[in-house]
Design an enzyme around this catalytic site. Sequence first.
Site, PDB file in Angstrom:
ATOM      1  N   ASN A   1      -3.796  11.570   6.900  1.00 39.64           N
ATOM      2  CA  ASN A   1      -3.519  10.499   7.962  1.00 39.64           C
ATOM      3  C   ASN A   1      -1.902  10.574   8.381  1.00 39.64           C
ATOM      4  OD1 ASN A   1      -3.096   8.222   9.837  1.00 39.64           O
ATOM      5  ND2 ASN A   1      -3.240   6.672   8.099  1.00 39.64           N
ATOM      6  N   TRP A   2      -1.877  11.191   9.608  1.00 39.00           N
ATOM      7  CA  TRP A   2      -0.215  11.411  10.065  1.00 39.00           C
ATOM      8  C   TRP A   2       0.254  10.034  10.582  1.00 39.00           C
ATOM      9  CZ3 TRP A   2      -0.420  16.607  13.172  1.00 39.00           C
ATOM     10  CH2 TRP A   2      -0.937  17.552  12.492  1.00 39.00           C
ATOM     11  N   LYS A   3      -0.489   9.285  10.704  1.00 40.25           N
ATOM     12  CA  LYS A   3       0.105   7.737  11.369  1.00 40.25           C
ATOM     13  C   LYS A   3       0.824   8.433  12.653  1.00 40.25           C
ATOM     14  CE  LYS A   3       0.488   6.339   6.803  1.00 40.25           C
ATOM     15  NZ  LYS A   3       1.021   5.189   5.974  1.00 40.25           N
TER      16      LYS A   3
ATOM     17  N   HIS B   1      -7.685   0.704   8.949  1.00 38.17           N
ATOM     18  CA  HIS B   1      -6.587   1.173   8.051  1.00 38.17           C
ATOM     19  C   HIS B   1      -5.736  -0.139   7.958  1.00 38.17           C
ATOM     20  CE1 HIS B   1      -2.809   2.670   6.927  1.00 38.17           C
ATOM     21  NE2 HIS B   1      -3.248   3.597   6.482  1.00 38.17           N
TER      22      HIS B   1
ATOM     23  N   GLU C   1      -2.625  -0.690   8.283  1.00 34.76           N
ATOM     24  CA  GLU C   1      -1.746  -0.854   9.124  1.00 34.76           C
ATOM     25  C   GLU C   1      -2.447  -1.478  10.550  1.00 34.76           C
ATOM     26  OE1 GLU C   1       0.034   2.896   8.963  1.00 34.76           O
ATOM     27  OE2 GLU C   1       0.680   2.315   6.918  1.00 34.76           O
TER      28      GLU C   1
ATOM     29  N   GLU D   1      -7.800   1.536  -0.465  1.00 32.62           N
ATOM     30  CA  GLU D   1      -6.165   1.688  -0.268  1.00 32.62           C
ATOM     31  C   GLU D   1      -5.585   0.279  -0.443  1.00 32.62           C
ATOM     32  OE1 GLU D   1      -5.293   5.405   2.536  1.00 32.62           O
ATOM     33  OE2 GLU D   1      -5.480   3.680   3.803  1.00 32.62           O
TER      34      GLU D   1
ATOM     35  N   SER E   1       0.132   6.510  -1.715  1.00 31.40           N
ATOM     36  CA  SER E   1       1.145   7.205  -2.398  1.00 31.40           C
ATOM     37  C   SER E   1       0.634   8.316  -3.142  1.00 31.40           C
ATOM     38  CB  SER E   1       1.862   6.094  -3.186  1.00 31.40           C
ATOM     39  OG  SER E   1       2.649   5.185  -2.537  1.00 31.40           O
TER      40      SER E   1
HETATM   41  C1  PEP Z   1      -2.395   5.987   4.306  1.00 30.02           C
HETATM   42  O1  PEP Z   1      -1.722   5.825   5.471  1.00 30.02           O
HETATM   43  O2  PEP Z   1      -3.357   5.760   4.474  1.00 30.02           O
HETATM   44  C2  PEP Z   1      -1.600   6.389   3.022  1.00 30.02           C
HETATM   45  C3  PEP Z   1      -2.295   6.314   2.179  1.00 30.02           C
HETATM   46  O3  PEP Z   1      -0.434   6.324   3.259  1.00 30.02           O
HETATM   47  P1  PEP Z   1       0.434   6.872   2.061  1.00 30.02           P
HETATM   48  O4  PEP Z   1      -0.251   8.254   1.604  1.00 30.02           O
HETATM   49  O5  PEP Z   1       1.860   7.381   2.847  1.00 30.02           O
HETATM   50  O6  PEP Z   1       0.761   5.852   0.788  1.00 30.02           O
END
Ligand code: PEP
Length: 246
Positions: free
Chosen positions: A7-9, A93, A95, A164, A209
């Site tokens: 997931n590049w966001k 997600h 966010e 998540e 993470s």
């Molecule tokens: C995500 O955005 O789904 C995510 C898990 O981010 P990160 O790996 O940076 O914690």
Amino acid sequence: MRLIAANWKMNKTVSETREYIEKFLRLIGEPEDREVLICPPFTSLYVAGEMLKGSSVKLGAQNCHFERKGAFTGEVSLPMLREVGCSYVIVGHSERRHIFGETDDLINRKLVACLEEGIRPILCVGEKLEDREAGMTFKVVETQIRIALSGIEHLTDRIDIAYEPVWAIGTGVPASPEDAVEVHRFIREILRDINPKAEGGTRILYGGSVNPENAPEFMKHQEIEGLLVGGASLDPESFAKIVNSF
Ligand code: PEP
């Protein structure tokens, strides 16, 4: 097959996307026993889709609208995503939930639309730190899943779920693999209850993470059927290492 998703966001322009995919395809070759998915921002989907044609790496979007077309300024529909080559969409997600106010009901409408369009959604669920501290993790995750899947209970095998924990996303503090496994088992029980006939089909991924060092610790547990990777997927070498780490 286990699924490793990036997931590049809101990162990478079209030229940065080109550079990444060129490198990434060279680095990973053609993995046969795992599915690899890249979810760039909307503006990069077309070019990424063109570059991924002929490779086994799949393309996904990070969000969608539930209507097929119409007066929804700023939104992107599932037929648009399909035409640029998306076979997956990340839905709900954290966010989207916490910065953009997406509710469980809205997420449910998006999932219904994905299934109608034949695009496989990855439903994201997870508790906030205060929920975990209050012992509410299971309750929060169960509510998110039950509302998201309402009316499509018989189709759960067409959906993947990413657990998540919100406190683990982008913080550098992952859940312990043992804590993740506990929630994954709980999610599997809910799925069995919702759709006893499904016999699997839904993969349950962990996200939060993940990096090349800790990825194998998660992937050695059979309950963890894939990873959703944010920050550590932005560098093609780091993401390729995660894909090849188990
Ligand atoms: C995500 O955005 O789904 C995510 C898990 O981010 P990160 O790996 O940076 O914690």
